[in-house]
Design an enzyme around this catalytic site. Structure first.
Site, PDB file in Angstrom:
ATOM      1  N   HIS A  60     -27.581  -8.963  11.736  1.00 23.08           N
ATOM      2  CA  HIS A  60     -27.448  -8.283  10.197  1.00 23.08           C
ATOM      3  C   HIS A  60     -27.445  -7.039   9.963  1.00 23.08           C
ATOM      4  O   HIS A  60     -27.728  -6.517  11.237  1.00 23.08           O
ATOM      5  CB  HIS A  60     -28.540  -9.141   9.282  1.00 23.08           C
ATOM      6  N   HIS A  62     -28.769  -3.327   7.916  1.00 23.37           N
ATOM      7  CA  HIS A  62     -29.092  -2.896   7.045  1.00 23.37           C
ATOM      8  C   HIS A  62     -28.490  -1.359   6.776  1.00 23.37           C
ATOM      9  O   HIS A  62     -28.053  -0.841   7.932  1.00 23.37           O
ATOM     10  CB  HIS A  62     -30.178  -2.048   7.409  1.00 23.37           C
ATOM     11  N   TYR A 123     -37.360  15.620 -16.247  1.00 18.94           N
ATOM     12  CA  TYR A 123     -36.102  16.696 -16.226  1.00 18.94           C
ATOM     13  C   TYR A 123     -35.818  16.470 -17.753  1.00 18.94           C
ATOM     14  O   TYR A 123     -35.311  17.199 -18.656  1.00 18.94           O
ATOM     15  CB  TYR A 123     -35.037  15.934 -15.653  1.00 18.94           C
ATOM     16  N   GLN A 127     -34.949  19.392 -20.294  1.00 26.99           N
ATOM     17  CA  GLN A 127     -33.884  19.866 -20.052  1.00 26.99           C
ATOM     18  C   GLN A 127     -33.424  20.930 -22.189  1.00 26.99           C
ATOM     19  O   GLN A 127     -32.286  21.864 -22.386  1.00 26.99           O
ATOM     20  CB  GLN A 127     -32.465  18.638 -20.479  1.00 26.99           C
TER      21      GLN A 127
END
Length: 144
Positions: A60, A62, A123, A127
């Site tokens: 596989h 990633h 944040y 603001q």
């Protein structure tokens, strides 16, 4: 923060993507493993994507991939899996007895890799303060 921009958007969209070989057979080894790593990076750049981290396991893949918002994750994963399957079928099909273009399994796993929730909350709260400070700074400076 590793933000990138387009004409009307600034973005930082990173996804953890995992997909496997058909029937989870251990096919990713030797020269094919090295070639697929380079090929996946080149294909991602064709779509303005960037593979930040990646590792090919024997059965596989990633990767942490940065995808612009103009593309869906399914579009990019389908593009990467489709082009690499064609490459493997055309180059290695006779040597390893692969049947047709069936190299990858149908599904994939995807997870977003975003900012910490507390950072986003802070944040958003700050603001309004930053917006008010900029309004008062331009109060007496009329440039229009």
């Amino acid at each position: 923060m590793d933000e990138r921009s387009q004409s009307h958007a600034t973005w930082d969209c990173k996804y953890h993507v995992v997909f496997s070989s058909k029937y989870r057979t251990k096919r990713l080894y030797g020269d094919l493993r090295r070639e697929l790593g380079d090929l996946l990076h080149r294909l991602a750049l064709q779509k303005d994507c960037r593979i930040e981290e990646g590792h090919l396991m024997p059965d596989h893949v990633h990767m942490l991939i940065s995808i612009p918002p103009k593309y869906s994750v399914s579009h990019i994963v389908g593009f990467l899996k489709g082009k690499t399957a064609l490459y493997v079928a055309n180059k290695y099909a006779r040597k390893r007895r692969y049947k047709g273009y069936h190299f990858w399994a149908r599904g994939y796993f995807v997870s977003t890799a975003g900012y910490d929730e507390q950072v986003v909350r802070r944040y958003i709260r700050n603001q309004e303060k930053a917006d008010k400070a900029s309004d008062f700074a331009d109060l007496f400076n009329r440039s229009y």
